[in-house]
Design an enzyme around this catalytic site. Structure first.
Site, PDB file in Angstrom:
ATOM      1  N   LEU A 209       0.813  -1.216   0.000  1.00 40.29           N
ATOM      2  CA  LEU A 209       0.000   0.000   0.000  1.00 40.29           C
ATOM      3  C   LEU A 209       0.845   1.264   0.000  1.00 40.29           C
ATOM      4  CD1 LEU A 209      -2.987  -0.800   2.388  1.00 40.29           C
ATOM      5  CD2 LEU A 209      -2.829  -1.039  -0.091  1.00 40.29           C
ATOM      6  N   GLU A 265       1.730   7.455   5.749  1.00 46.18           N
ATOM      7  CA  GLU A 265       3.102   7.458   5.231  1.00 46.18           C
ATOM      8  C   GLU A 265       3.755   8.829   5.368  1.00 46.18           C
ATOM      9  OE1 GLU A 265       4.487   4.805   4.803  1.00 46.18           O
ATOM     10  OE2 GLU A 265       2.814   3.426   4.526  1.00 46.18           O
TER      11      GLU A 265
END
Length: 660
Positions: A209, A265
């Protein structure tokens, strides 16, 4: 713990045990080993594995981490002292972002070549989360929930100072890439990491991902470590990029469709560690944030879980829960990020130069989707966005399909940053299987000059469903309900207007109903059936079925359709009623070699006209808004016999003419 027995993703094990003298391994091998250890097929995040990969031949990861914490800890304490003495002057930090979309030649908006609007939705989701915006998924009422006071803007000037959209597209000739290939692409495409947050969207072969590069200190005494500047940024799986809530027409998969992969992230990129500290156990690690309770291990689903003596903060963006669950950064996480932005190399220069503002008039147009389809027309959806600093007070969206042009005026002013949805209905041939379109912005603020005209036009091709031709004035519906008939409803449209509808609210389970409809000639119809529980009428809860026929033509059959299905069809038989309507209207000269006139006598202007060829295909269409629209240029038509249907509200008159 029971809650983690069925986790579908790999968690990033910080203690992979790589020593400084180990043989160099590829990034892919780190992910493969971690996935095999945890018996997972899809990796939720590989930022920690990436840190180990970059550390090969350098210092041990734990030594580096300890040195970084020793560097950043006093800076965090200074921020806390300033807050305590009310000397804190936190201001909103704006981070310029450039997206690098990696694809294999698909049209924009198809597969991994995600659309500008999907990227816009990602920027909006980030700003909701990092600003804890009220009435959005990024809001929370937790006492330790923080507004990070960070905003993200697409870059509008490139590294050379030239105007840009902030979105770069690269055709790399393959649909999916290994992580090693992605590292090469990053080096080939990166913009100066000291001035831009670089985000790459890709199709991972590893089922990943996303991952990010942690901030580091370039020179740590006694440690051989460097943080590469030519790979610094964030990599996202394309289908985990953007927000389905904000842009439902995007390309998404699974439950990670709210834009929180990027939120997570970028948290790593700004120095945050997983809330579970990349360990199993209550005392084996820390994320260095006192207001995030210890987690025994990562969470992959929402719920009230308790471990290590406290409720776990499953809604924290730095856990592994679903996007819909996440909604919090804490005050200590904020202090850590602010310290990184003030001190870490390349992070402390982000936003130092305003490369995200365009002064003056700058508007962009973006294709949203095929919003609706009738048998001889489609409605295309566009978005107009004010990308400049001047208010947009007027403008026109001009849509061209197969040489047919439709103009739609903007109906309201747009302040800087605001958007407007524009729908354009354009004619298409009844036999068309796709539409190629051009949408253009014209006359923005009258004679004002758009300072960046590159985004004033959008082109594309989209598949559409070919409508079925019927030569009958009746349609027969047979509907057998499943065990839950109240979930089922249906509608019959004529030219986008509902003319018949019904539902199973009062029907008996597994019963059958029939209806016959009378339909008009030379009209466009659409029949749709829907199920409110998204499971159709077959097959789990009874063998329901729908059959729709007209004459000898089968229009629809079956019951396994999820939330719903539809069929477009059109009638080709002329009726006496249509011919006798609007009797004063005529056309001349007939035959014609060029100009064909519509004579209306003392009648008001009709609404539109449609010209059909001998096969019943639409070859010309126009909305009539002024007297000159009654003059039709037929020079583009080949010689032959045509029909022209002149429409006024619910009345139509169809006449034949010859072009020679």
């Amino acid at each position: 713990m029971i809650k983690n027995l069925l986790k579908p993703f790999v968690f990033c094990n910080l203690f992979l045990g790589l020593s400084a003298n180990a043989q160099t391994k590829s990034f892919d091998s780190f992910i493969t080993e971690s996935s095999a250890k945890q018996n997972r097929e899809i990796v939720r995040c590989s930022s920690t594995e990436y840190e180990h990969f970059l550390s090969q031949g350098q210092a041990d990861v734990m030594e580096k981490r300890a040195a970084f914490e020793a560097f950043i800890a006093p800076k965090i304490e200074e921020i806390k002292r300033n807050q305590a003495t009310q000397r804190s002057s936190n201001q909103v930090i704006i981070i310029p972002v450039v997206f690098h979309v990696i694809h294999d030649g698909d049209a924009v908006g198809v597969n991994e070549n995600i659309s500008d609007l999907q990227i816009f939705s990602q920027i909006d989701a980030l700003n909701q989360d990092y600003r804890k915006k009220i009435n959005t998924p990024g809001y929370n009422t937790n006492p330790v929930g923080a507004d990070m006071e960070i905003e993200f803007r697409l870059a509008r000037r490139d590294v050379n100072g030239n105007l840009t959209t902030g979105i770069n597209r690269y055709n790399k000739g393959r649909a999916a890439h290994t992580n090693n290939q992605i590292e090469t692409i990053k080096r080939e495409t990166i913009w100066n990491a000291a001035n831009y947050l670089n985000i790459w969207t890709v199709n991972f072969t590893a089922g990943l991902l996303g991952y990010a590069q942690f901030p580091q200190i370039n020179s740590i005494p006694g440690l051989n470590y460097s943080s590469p500047s030519d790979t610094d940024g964030v990599v996202l799986g394309y289908s985990a990029t953007g927000s389905k809530l904000l842009f439902p027409q995007g390309v998404y998969s699974g439950t990670y469709n709210g834009g929180r992969t990027a939120t997570h992230e970028i948290g790593h990129y700004l120095g945050l560690i997983h809330i579970f500290a990349d360990t199993e156990g209550c005392t084996n690690g820390t994320d260095y944030c006192a207001d995030t309770p210890n987690h025994y291990e990562a969470n992959y689903t929402c719920g009230d879980y308790t471990s290590c003596g406290a409720r776990e903060m499953v809604e924290n963006y730095m856990d592994y829960t679903n996007d819909a669950c996440m909604n919090i950064f804490t005050n200590d996480q904020k202090n850590r990020v602010r310290a990184v932005l003030a001190s870490a190399p390349r992070r402390n220069t982000l936003g130092a130069v305003d490369n995200y503002t365009i002064n003056g008039t700058e508007a962009g147009i973006y294709f949203r989707a095929v919003m609706n389809q009738q048998c001889n027309s489609v409605t295309l959806g566009f978005v107009v966005k004010n990308n400049g600093t001047s208010t947009i007070n007027s403008g026109v969206v001009r849509t061209v399909v197969n040489g047919q042009s439709v103009d739609v005026n903007l109906t309201s002013s747009l302040a800087p940053g605001e958007t407007a949805d524009v729908l354009a209905t354009v004619p298409v041939l009844n036999t068309a299987t796709s539409v190629s379109f051009t949408g253009s912005l014209v006359n923005i603020n009258g004679s004002a000059t758009d300072v960046f005209s590159t985004d004033n036009t959008v082109t594309g091709t989209r598949t559409i469903t070919t409508p079925k031709l019927v030569n009958s004035n009746t349609v027969a519906l047979t509907l057998k309900y499943d065990s839950y008939p109240s979930e089922t409803s249906w509608r019959l449209y004529k030219n986008n207007v509902v003319v018949e509808e019904g539902n199973g609210a009062n029907a008996v389970a597994l019963s059958t109903m029939t209806r016959n409809f009378t339909i008009e000639s030379n009209q466009c119809y659409r029949f749709e059936i829907t199920d409110s529980e998204d499971d159709g009428i077959c097959c789990s809860y009874g063998q329901g079925n729908v059959t729709l026929t007209s004459g000898g033509t089968s229009l629809m059959t079956g019951g396994n359709f999820g939330s719903g299905k539809f069929v477009n069809f059109y009638t080709g038989v002329l009726s006496t009623t249509d011919i006798n309507a609007l009797s004063d209207i005529n056309i001349y000269p007939n035959p014609t070699q060029g100009l064909l006139n519509i004579g209306i006598g003392n009648l008001e202007l009709p609404k539109s006209y449609t010209i059909y060829n001998a096969l019943g295909q639409v070859v010309k269409y126009k909305n009539i808004i002024k007297q000159s629209d009654l003059e039709i240029d037929t020079t583009s038509l080949t010689d032959g016999v045509y029909s022209i249907q002149i429409s006024n509200d619910n009345q139509n008159k169809t006449l034949r003419f010859v072009k020679n």
